[in-house]
Write a protein that holds these residues in place. Structure first.
Motif, PDB file in Angstrom:
ATOM      1  N   MET A   1      49.517  11.318  44.980  1.00 51.44           N
ATOM      2  CA  MET A   1      49.145  12.706  45.159  1.00 51.44           C
ATOM      3  C   MET A   1      47.716  12.746  45.697  1.00 51.44           C
ATOM      4  O   MET A   1      46.953  11.820  45.498  1.00 51.44           O
ATOM      5  N   LEU A   2      47.376  13.807  46.344  1.00 50.84           N
ATOM      6  CA  LEU A   2      46.051  13.911  46.933  1.00 50.84           C
ATOM      7  C   LEU A   2      44.997  14.201  45.868  1.00 50.84           C
ATOM      8  O   LEU A   2      45.062  15.230  45.183  1.00 50.84           O
ATOM      9  N   ASP A   3      44.038  13.288  45.755  1.00 48.95           N
ATOM     10  CA  ASP A   3      42.975  13.474  44.763  1.00 48.95           C
ATOM     11  C   ASP A   3      42.125  14.695  45.077  1.00 48.95           C
ATOM     12  O   ASP A   3      41.705  15.419  44.164  1.00 48.95           O
ATOM     13  N   ALA A   4      41.868  14.930  46.364  1.00 49.43           N
ATOM     14  CA  ALA A   4      41.043  16.078  46.748  1.00 49.43           C
ATOM     15  C   ALA A   4      41.705  17.394  46.336  1.00 49.43           C
ATOM     16  O   ALA A   4      41.017  18.321  45.884  1.00 49.43           O
ATOM     17  N   LEU A   5      43.009  17.472  46.463  1.00 46.35           N
ATOM     18  CA  LEU A   5      43.722  18.687  46.070  1.00 46.35           C
ATOM     19  C   LEU A   5      43.685  18.877  44.553  1.00 46.35           C
ATOM     20  O   LEU A   5      43.493  19.993  44.065  1.00 46.35           O
ATOM     21  N   VAL A  51      53.159  19.488  48.020  1.00 48.33           N
ATOM     22  CA  VAL A  51      52.685  18.153  48.400  1.00 48.33           C
ATOM     23  C   VAL A  51      53.278  17.097  47.475  1.00 48.33           C
ATOM     24  O   VAL A  51      53.737  16.041  47.926  1.00 48.33           O
ATOM     25  N   GLY A  52      53.305  17.371  46.174  1.00 48.47           N
ATOM     26  CA  GLY A  52      53.863  16.419  45.218  1.00 48.47           C
ATOM     27  C   GLY A  52      55.336  16.153  45.451  1.00 48.47           C
ATOM     28  O   GLY A  52      55.788  15.003  45.430  1.00 48.47           O
ATOM     29  N   ILE A  53      56.103  17.202  45.709  1.00 48.97           N
ATOM     30  CA  ILE A  53      57.538  17.028  45.950  1.00 48.97           C
ATOM     31  C   ILE A  53      57.778  16.298  47.264  1.00 48.97           C
ATOM     32  O   ILE A  53      58.657  15.438  47.349  1.00 48.97           O
ATOM     33  N   ARG A  58      59.366  11.307  50.062  1.00 48.79           N
ATOM     34  CA  ARG A  58      59.058  10.238  51.013  1.00 48.79           C
ATOM     35  C   ARG A  58      59.139   8.857  50.374  1.00 48.79           C
ATOM     36  O   ARG A  58      58.930   7.856  51.036  1.00 48.79           O
ATOM     37  N   GLY A  59      59.414   8.800  49.090  1.00 49.43           N
ATOM     38  CA  GLY A  59      59.596   7.516  48.435  1.00 49.43           C
ATOM     39  C   GLY A  59      58.429   7.041  47.597  1.00 49.43           C
ATOM     40  O   GLY A  59      58.507   5.986  46.976  1.00 49.43           O
ATOM     41  N   GLU A  60      57.341   7.809  47.557  1.00 52.81           N
ATOM     42  CA  GLU A  60      56.227   7.423  46.691  1.00 52.81           C
ATOM     43  C   GLU A  60      56.633   7.665  45.246  1.00 52.81           C
ATOM     44  O   GLU A  60      57.450   8.521  44.945  1.00 52.81           O
TER      45      GLU A  60
END
Length: 120
Positions: A1-5, A51-53, A58-60
């Motif tokens: 997940m994006l740390d900045a977000l 973003v998380g979904i 995407r497989g992360e």
């Protein structure tokens, strides 16, 4: 997940908590501009949910599991709007205090979301 977000949502939630906490301290109910702040925070959380979904699709992988990660994302999305609706029922300083508490809960949920995503 994006740390900045995650940081942006946390900072926005803490700012909303401080703002509504100050209104409660001044014996004021939630006003229209508080609801604008709640909408901004909720929008940021909605972006985080998407973003998380997308990252999961995407497989992360979330280290502690995708199910609990999505559950926390949905809980984070609900925290501030539920507090906002509750503040409409209590049109006193306690309505502002409720929103401040809901925003504080959101900040804690953000820390937990970061842990779920990264801790191995």
């Amino acid at each position: 997940m994006l740390d900045a977000l995650t940081v942006a949502v946390s900072v926005a939630a803490l700012a909303l908590a401080a703002w509504c906490g100050f209104a409660a301290f001044r014996d004021q109910p939630t006003k229209d501009w508080h609801f604008t702040g709640m909408a901004v925070v909720t929008f940021l959380v909605l972006v985080q949910l998407i973003v998380g979904i997308v990252q999961l699709a995407r497989g992360e992988k979330a280290e502690e599991g995708a199910t609990i990660f999505v559950a926390y994302l949905l809980g984070a999305l609900c925290a501030v709007p539920i507090a906002g609706f509750m503040s409409l029922a209590e049109r006193s300083r306690w309505g502002s205090a409720t929103v401040a508490a809901g925003a504080g809960v959101l900040a804690v949920l953000e820390v937990r979301l970061h842990d779920i995503w990264t801790v191995g």
